[in-house]
Enzyme design. Structure first.
Site, mmCIF file in Angstrom:
data_model
loop_
_atom_site.group_PDB
_atom_site.id
_atom_site.type_symbol
_atom_site.label_atom_id
_atom_site.label_comp_id
_atom_site.label_asym_id
_atom_site.label_seq_id
_atom_site.Cartn_x
_atom_site.Cartn_y
_atom_site.Cartn_z
ATOM 1 N N GLY A 13 0.802 -1.235 0.000
ATOM 2 C CA GLY A 13 0.000 0.000 0.000
ATOM 3 C C GLY A 13 0.828 1.275 0.000
ATOM 4 O O GLY A 13 0.349 2.319 0.441
ATOM 5 N N MET A 98 -3.563 -7.085 -7.013
ATOM 6 C CA MET A 98 -2.868 -8.126 -7.772
ATOM 7 C C MET A 98 -3.788 -9.184 -8.371
ATOM 8 O O MET A 98 -3.355 -10.300 -8.629
ATOM 9 C CB MET A 98 -1.818 -8.808 -6.868
ATOM 10 N N ASN A 115 -5.147 2.125 -13.193
ATOM 11 C CA ASN A 115 -4.160 1.233 -12.585
ATOM 12 C C ASN A 115 -2.784 1.857 -12.745
ATOM 13 O O ASN A 115 -2.525 2.567 -13.713
ATOM 14 C CB ASN A 115 -4.202 -0.122 -13.323
ATOM 15 N N HIS A 117 1.207 0.800 -13.200
ATOM 16 C CA HIS A 117 1.978 -0.380 -13.598
ATOM 17 C C HIS A 117 3.451 0.014 -13.762
ATOM 18 O O HIS A 117 3.752 1.022 -14.417
ATOM 19 C CB HIS A 117 1.421 -0.935 -14.914
#
Ligand code: GRF
Length: 218
Positions: A13, A98, A115, A117
């Protein structure tokens, strides 16, 4: 009125923390009457995710939606979607989440999920992107924030930032470099979306138009 953001996590986190520290409670623009950005909930796919404690410490409501408790992914994602809607989430941020989300979930929040990445997409989608980059010997790496569609890290790109990797490959140092960039890029993307400065081009839905930030917006 606030711009309501929910965050999905599975682990540490640290990206959630960057949002809590730099976005949560901020106004979407410099104007005193502009709405604030509020993180209205953090949901985790794992009960033991350390990120849950970060959310609780910030006074944000949390919930766990683990496949261990509800192995039917469709039902799990429906319950997760209900929880997000109860909180009025306008944007869902995957910050180290995940797991794959079902197409029904993606459609339910179409155009409202992003998201982060750790690669310059479309190179190196999927799990283990940093390790794959190092194994391949890449010299330029980067981070992408993108809208989520039904594929794996395949949605339209909102922001990207690249950087050069040093010859000497100290893994911990390199991971830290990725995180530093993520912790800057993801909050920036959330602010831009909250301010209404991000839109998918209707004629070419691969292309995301991002209105330039001004100094006044910080
Ligand atoms: C980050 O590297 C992110 O890009 C990837 O998963 C990692 C999550 O880290 N999707 P954290 O849980 O935010 O610390």
């Amino acid at each position: 009125m606030s711009f309501r953001v929910a965050v999905l996590i599975s682990g540490e986190g640290s990206n959630l923390q960057s949002l809590l520290d730099s976005v949560h409670g901020d106004r979407v623009s410099a104007s005193a009457s502009a709405p604030a950005i509020e993180i209205v909930g953090v949901a985790s796919s794992r009960a033991e995710a350390p990120g849950l404690e970060r959310a609780e410490a910030a006074g944000v409501s949390t919930a766990v939606f683990a496949l261990a408790d509800q192995p039917d992914r469709a039902l799990r994602d429906r319950a997760l979607g209900d929880w997000l809607e109860e909180r009025g989430a306008q944007l869902v941020v995957l910050a180290g989440f995940m797991e794959l989300l079902t197409p029904a979930f993606i459609r339910r929040f179409a155009g409202r999920i992003v998201n982060v990445h750790p690669a310059l997409l479309p190179a190196i989608p999927g799990l283990g992107a940093i390790e794959q980059a190092l194994d391949h010997g890449v010299k330029v790496a980067g981070v992408t924030v993108h809208f989520v569609d039904e594929g794996i890290d395949s949605g339209p790109i909102v922001l990207q930032e690249s950087f050069e990797l040093p010859y000497h490959r100290d893994i911990a140092g390199i991971e830290q470099r990725f995180h530093e960039v993520e912790h800057r890029l993801l909050p920036r993307a959330v602010r831009l979306i909250a301010a209404g400065r991000v839109r998918i081009d209707k004629r070419n839905p691969r292309l995301v138009h991002v209105e330039a930030e001004t100094d006044a917006d910080g």
